[in-house]
Design an enzyme around this catalytic site. Structure first.
Site, short mmCIF file in Angstrom:
data_model
loop_
_atom_site.label_atom_id
_atom_site.label_comp_id
_atom_site.label_asym_id
_atom_site.label_seq_id
_atom_site.Cartn_x
_atom_site.Cartn_y
_atom_site.Cartn_z
N GLU A 115 0.85 -1.20 0.00
CA GLU A 115 0.00 0.00 0.00
C GLU A 115 0.88 1.24 0.00
OE1 GLU A 115 -3.00 -0.24 3.04
OE2 GLU A 115 -3.80 -2.09 2.14
N SER A 158 6.92 -3.12 3.51
CA SER A 158 7.68 -4.07 4.34
C SER A 158 6.85 -4.55 5.51
CB SER A 158 8.96 -3.40 4.86
OG SER A 158 9.73 -2.93 3.79
N GLY A 193 32.22 0.90 -21.05
CA GLY A 193 32.60 2.32 -21.17
C GLY A 193 31.40 3.17 -21.55
N GLY A 194 31.60 4.13 -22.45
CA GLY A 194 30.53 5.05 -22.84
C GLY A 194 29.33 4.34 -23.43
N GLU A 251 9.45 -7.70 -3.71
CA GLU A 251 9.24 -8.97 -2.99
C GLU A 251 10.07 -9.06 -1.71
OE1 GLU A 251 7.91 -11.59 -6.84
OE2 GLU A 251 8.25 -12.58 -4.95
N SER A 271 16.14 -5.88 0.67
CA SER A 271 17.32 -6.60 1.19
C SER A 271 17.35 -6.55 2.71
CB SER A 271 18.60 -6.00 0.60
OG SER A 271 18.63 -6.26 -0.80
C1 LIG Z 1 8.42 -2.18 -9.80
C2 LIG Z 1 7.78 -2.71 -8.56
C3 LIG Z 1 6.86 -3.75 -8.65
C4 LIG Z 1 6.19 -4.20 -7.51
N1 LIG Z 1 5.23 -5.17 -7.62
C5 LIG Z 1 4.47 -5.47 -6.53
C6 LIG Z 1 3.34 -6.35 -6.64
O1 LIG Z 1 3.06 -6.91 -7.70
N2 LIG Z 1 2.58 -6.57 -5.55
C7 LIG Z 1 2.85 -6.00 -4.33
O2 LIG Z 1 2.10 -6.21 -3.40
N3 LIG Z 1 3.93 -5.18 -4.19
C8 LIG Z 1 4.73 -4.90 -5.26
N4 LIG Z 1 5.81 -4.05 -5.13
C9 LIG Z 1 6.07 -3.44 -3.84
C10 LIG Z 1 7.32 -3.94 -3.13
O3 LIG Z 1 7.13 -5.25 -2.68
C11 LIG Z 1 7.61 -2.94 -2.02
O4 LIG Z 1 8.07 -1.75 -2.63
C12 LIG Z 1 8.62 -3.45 -1.03
O5 LIG Z 1 8.10 -4.51 -0.28
C13 LIG Z 1 9.06 -2.34 -0.05
O6 LIG Z 1 7.97 -1.67 0.49
P1 LIG Z 1 7.94 -0.07 0.45
O7 LIG Z 1 8.25 0.36 -0.92
O8 LIG Z 1 6.68 0.38 1.05
O9 LIG Z 1 9.15 0.38 1.36
P2 LIG Z 1 9.10 0.56 2.96
O10 LIG Z 1 8.50 -0.64 3.58
O11 LIG Z 1 8.53 1.88 3.27
O12 LIG Z 1 10.66 0.58 3.29
C14 LIG Z 1 11.48 1.73 3.07
C15 LIG Z 1 12.90 1.40 3.50
O13 LIG Z 1 12.93 1.10 4.91
C16 LIG Z 1 13.50 -0.19 5.11
N5 LIG Z 1 12.86 -0.82 6.25
C17 LIG Z 1 11.54 -0.99 6.48
N6 LIG Z 1 11.34 -1.62 7.65
C18 LIG Z 1 12.57 -1.87 8.16
C19 LIG Z 1 13.05 -2.51 9.36
N7 LIG Z 1 12.20 -3.03 10.26
N8 LIG Z 1 14.37 -2.57 9.57
C20 LIG Z 1 15.25 -2.06 8.66
N9 LIG Z 1 14.87 -1.43 7.51
C21 LIG Z 1 13.54 -1.36 7.27
C22 LIG Z 1 13.23 -0.94 3.80
O14 LIG Z 1 14.13 -2.03 3.67
C23 LIG Z 1 13.46 0.15 2.79
O15 LIG Z 1 14.83 0.32 2.57
C24 LIG Z 1 6.52 -3.63 -6.25
C25 LIG Z 1 7.48 -2.63 -6.16
C26 LIG Z 1 8.10 -2.16 -7.28
C27 LIG Z 1 9.10 -1.04 -7.14
#
Ligand SMILES: Cc1cc2nc3c(=O)[nH]c(=O)nc-3n(C[C@H](O)[C@H](O)[C@H](O)COP(=O)(O)OP(=O)(O)OC[C@H]3O[C@@H](n4cnc5c(N)ncnc54)[C@H](O)[C@@H]3O)c2cc1C
Length: 384
Positions: A128, A133, A343-344, A367, A370
Site C-alpha cells: 500500500e 515491508s 565504457g561510454g 518482494e 534486502s
Molecule cells: C516495480 C515494482 C513492482 C512491484 N510489484 C508489486 C506487486 O506486484 N505486488 C505488491 O504487493 N507489491 C509490489 N511491489 C512493492 C514492493 O514489494 C515494495 O516496494 C517493497 O516490499 C518495499 O515496500 P515499500 O516500498 O513500502 O518500502 P518501505 O517498507 O517503506 O521501506 C522503506 C525502506 O525502509 C527499510 N525498512 C523498512 N522496515 C525496516 C526494518 N524493520 N528494519 C530495517 N529497515 C527497514 C526498507 O528495507 C526500505 O529500505 C513492487 C514494487 C516495485 C518497485
C-alpha cells in the site's frame, strides 16, 4: 552428496527457453523498453509455449511441471530482458499460485485454465502507499454486506495490474479485528474490470519499463462472499508463504540478469580494443569478469538449493531469503561492472547492459527489500 546439475529433461527445457529468449525476447527488448510498452506479442508466444502454466497440474490447464522449471524459465528470460521475466514471475508465482495453493476447487476451475494459458493475467495486491515491508499494517478493508465483500482502499506498485489481459487481483484486506486488537487480514479475489475498481496510469519507473506497474483503488468495490481465498483471517499467513516461494523465482530473475551482464561482458571484452590490445587482455577486466562469474554461479547454487528444499518438502524460508538477498546483490554489482566494461556504450540505452543496469536496482526492493531478507535470515537463526 548434493548434486545441482540439471537432468537431461531440465537442460532441454532450459535450452528451449534460452532459444526463445534469444530469438524473440532479446531482439525486441530495446524497442519495448524505449516505448515503455507492455510486450503483448511476446507474452502471447510465452502463453503458447505453456510458460504461464508451468508449475500447475494438467487438469487445470497447466504443464504439470514444478516450481524449479518456472525458475529456469525466468532465469533464461531475464538473461535477455527483466521486464518479460518479471511479467511471468508475477503472473505465475504471485498471480496464479495463491489460487492454486489456497483456492477452493471451484476457484481453481474458474481461474487457473485462463491464467495457465497466459490469456488472463493475475496480480497480487499487497503493498500500500503507506508501506510494503510492514505488510501487517494493511489498511485496505473488506466488509461483508448482503452476501458480498465491499472493498475500500489503495494498493501501490502492483505488477501486471492494468494490462489488457489483467483479469484478477488478489487483494490483502482487513476483514475484522482479532483478540488484542490485532487486524484480521484475509485475501479476496477481485475479478477485473469491475465497478468500484480503478487502476492508475502506469508509473514512470527507473527500469522494468515494459512491465506494467500501477496503483489500484477500491471504492465500495463489491465481489461475492465466495471470493474469499484460503479462509477468513488466513490472508497474512498465506501471502507470507506466497512470498517465501516467490523469492526463489525472484532470485532466479536476478541470476538471469547477472548472467546476461556476464554474457555481454565476455563478448565485448574479446572485441573492444584499447592501447592496441583487446580490453579482455588486461587483468583489471579479467578480474571483473571472473568476479561476475563467481557471483552468478553462487547465486544460482543458492536458488537451486532453496528450490530443491522446497520441492523436497523441507523448510526453505531462510534459504529462499539468502538466495533472494545474494542474487539481487549479484545482479546489481554485475550490472554496474558490465556498464563499466562497456565504457561510454554502457551508458547508451540501446546496449543491453544499460537496460540491465536500470533493471537491476528494483531487485533489492521488490518482494521484500534486502533489509527485510536480512531480518528474515536473522529471525530464522533465532536472533531478534
Ligand atoms: C516495480 C515494482 C513492482 C512491484 N510489484 C508489486 C506487486 O506486484 N505486488 C505488491 O504487493 N507489491 C509490489 N511491489 C512493492 C514492493 O514489494 C515494495 O516496494 C517493497 O516490499 C518495499 O515496500 P515499500 O516500498 O513500502 O518500502 P518501505 O517498507 O517503506 O521501506 C522503506 C525502506 O525502509 C527499510 N525498512 C523498512 N522496515 C525496516 C526494518 N524493520 N528494519 C530495517 N529497515 C527497514 C526498507 O528495507 C526500505 O529500505 C513492487 C514494487 C516495485 C518497485
Amino acid at each position: 552428496m548434493p548434486d545441482y546439475r540439471l537432468s537431461d529433461e531440465q537442460e532441454e527445457f532450459r535450452r528451449t527457453v534460452e532459444d526463445f529468449a534469444r530469438a524473440v525476447v532479446a531482439p525486441t527488448a530495446f524497442e519495448y523498453d524505449e516505448r515503455r510498452e507492455f510486450p503483448y506479442d511476446v507474452v502471447k508466444q510465452m502463453g503458447e509455449m505453456g510458460l504461464f502454466g508451468l508449475p500447475f497440474p494438467e487438469e487445470y490447464g497447466g504443464m504439470g511441471g514444478d516450481y524449479f522449471a518456472l525458475c529456469l524459465a525466468i532465469e533464461e528470460l531475464a538473461r535477455a530482458d527483466s521486464s518479460v521475466a518479471i511479467t511471468l514471475e508475477a503472473a505465475v508465482s504471485l498471480g496464479a499460485m495463491p489460487v492454486h495453493r489456497f483456492g477452493t476447487e471451484a476457484q481453481k476451475r474458474q481461474w487457473l485454465p485462463s491464467l495457465c494459458a497466459g490469456a488472463a493475467l493475475g496480480a497480487f495486491g499487497l503493498t500500500e502507499p503507506g508501506g510494503g515491508s510492514d505488510a501487517g499494517a494493511t489498511r485496505t478493508t473488506a466488509r461483508l454486506e448482503d452476501g458480498e465483500w465491499v472493498l475500500n482502499g489503495t494498493k501501490a506498485f502492483i505488477t501486471n495490474a492494468g494490462t489488457d489481459l489483467t483479469r484478477l487481483i488478489t487483494v490483502a484486506a482487513v476483514t475484522g479485528e482479532l483478540a488484542g486488537g490485532r487486524k484480521e487480514i484475509s485475501s479476496i479475489l477481485v475479478p477485473v474490470p469491475r465497478q468500484g475498481f480503478s487502476a492508475s496510469k502506469k508509473y514512470s519507473k527507473v527500469g522494468w519499463h515494459a512491465s506494467d506497474t500501477r496503483e489500484l483503488s477500491f471504492a465500495d468495490c463489491r465481489v461475492p462472499a465466495e471470493n474469499l481465498l484460503g479462509g477468513r483471517g488466513r490472508g497474512y499467513a498465506n501471502f507470507l508463504s506466497t512470498l517465501d516461494e516467490g523469492r526463489i523465482a525472484f532470485a532466479a530473475l536476478g541470476v538471469g540478469l547477472a548472467q546476461g551482464c556476464l554474457d555481454e561482458s565476455v563478448r565485448y571484452a574479446g572485441q573492444r580494443e584499447a592501447f592496441g590490445r583487446t580490453i579482455g587482455s588486461y587483468q583489471a577486466i579479467q578480474f571483473k569478469i571472473a568476479d561476475m562469474e563467481t557471483r552468478t554461479h553462487l547465486a544460482r547454487l543458492a536458488y537451486y538449493d532453496a528450490a530443491a528444499r522446497m520441492l523436497a518438502g523441507k523448510p526453505f524460508k531462510k534459504e529462499a531469503a539468502i538466495a533472494k538477498l545474494f542474487s539481487s546483490d549479484a545482479a546489481v554489482t554485475n550490472a554496474r561492472e558490465a556498464t563499466q566494461i562497456f565504457g561510454g556504450y554502457g551508458f547508451m540505452n540501446e546496449f543491453p547492459v544499460a537496460r540491465h543496469w536500470r533493471d537491476a536496482k528494483v531487485l533489492e526492493i521488490g518482494e521484500g527489500t534486502s533489509e527485510v531478507q536480512r531480518m528474515l535470515i536473522a529471525r530464522e537463526l533465532g536472533v531478534g
